[in-house]
Design a protein around this motif. Structure first.
Motif, short mmCIF file in Angstrom:
data_model
loop_
_atom_site.label_atom_id
_atom_site.label_comp_id
_atom_site.label_asym_id
_atom_site.label_seq_id
_atom_site.Cartn_x
_atom_site.Cartn_y
_atom_site.Cartn_z
N ASP A 1 0.88 -1.17 0.00
CA ASP A 1 0.00 0.00 0.00
C ASP A 1 0.91 1.22 0.00
O ASP A 1 1.63 1.46 0.97
N THR B 1 2.93 -1.17 4.24
CA THR B 1 2.41 0.19 4.06
C THR B 1 3.58 1.15 3.99
O THR B 1 4.38 1.24 4.92
N TYR C 1 -3.31 7.30 -2.91
CA TYR C 1 -3.12 5.94 -2.41
C TYR C 1 -3.14 4.99 -3.61
O TYR C 1 -4.13 4.91 -4.32
N GLY D 1 -2.59 0.99 -4.58
CA GLY D 1 -2.52 -0.36 -4.03
C GLY D 1 -1.91 -1.32 -5.03
O GLY D 1 -2.12 -1.19 -6.24
N GLU E 1 -1.41 -5.57 -5.56
CA GLU E 1 -1.78 -6.90 -5.07
C GLU E 1 -0.55 -7.73 -4.69
O GLU E 1 -0.62 -8.62 -3.87
N ARG F 1 -6.42 3.94 -5.66
CA ARG F 1 -7.53 3.68 -4.74
C ARG F 1 -8.22 4.98 -4.33
O ARG F 1 -9.42 5.02 -4.18
#
Length: 167
Positions: free
Chosen positions: A4, A104, A140, A142, A144, A155
């Motif tokens: 993230d 993160t 943000y 993201g 996978e 996101r």
């Protein structure tokens, strides 16, 4: 492992003035920019889990102070300097440096580097998308799996005003 990535553009800084700051890297945030970003940082900290955060920042004063405010308001570890977040850095180098981190990650940097980096991570091309992060705002992305060019998903993209409203 999923990543993230939060890209944060530094808060409002003083206008360039070579007489006051011959080295532009030392140009600071304005008092108002710092005050408003502190509220935005509180809003961002509500969206992020504190335990996993790796906070990386350009070493320029305005980005570094922005990252310190994030660390203070989010109760996160202090920032780590990352030269690949300096203005003008090549997106390939920045992406490679960020890919060394998992979980993160919050990266604090500058325009246009952050905008080009976001586009590169979303499309594999630095000019592949029009992404604009306002001063003190955040995006943000993201992933996978590992952080790779073209593998990111946008996101959200929040203005500083939106972040302050979350505080």
């Amino acid at each position: 492992m999923p990543v993230d990535l939060y890209l944060v553009r530094h808060a409002v800084a003083h206008v360039r003035d070579p007489e006051r700051w011959p080295d532009d890297g030392r140009r600071p945030l304005t008092p108002r920019g710092e005050r408003k970003f502190r509220a935005a940082a509180r809003g961002l900290s509500r969206l992020l889990p504190a335990a996993e955060v790796v906070l990386l920042s350009s070493p320029y004063e305005r980005a570094w102070r922005t990252a310190r405010i994030l660390a203070e308001e989010g109760a996160w570890p202090g920032p780590i300097s990352l030269g690949a977040l300096l203005p003008g850095a090549r997106v390939e180098e920045t992406a490679a440096a960020l890919a060394e981190h998992v979980g993160t990650v919050v990266a604090v940097g500058h325009r246009p580097s952050l905008h080009r980096l976001a586009a590169y991570l979303l499309t594999r091309e630095a000019e592949g998308a029009e992404i604009r992060i306002k001063k003190g705002g955040a995006a943000y992305l993201g992933f996978e799996g590992p952080l790779e060019p073209g593998a990111g998903e946008l996101r959200w993209l929040l203005t500083p005003k939106m972040l302050r409203s979350l505080a």
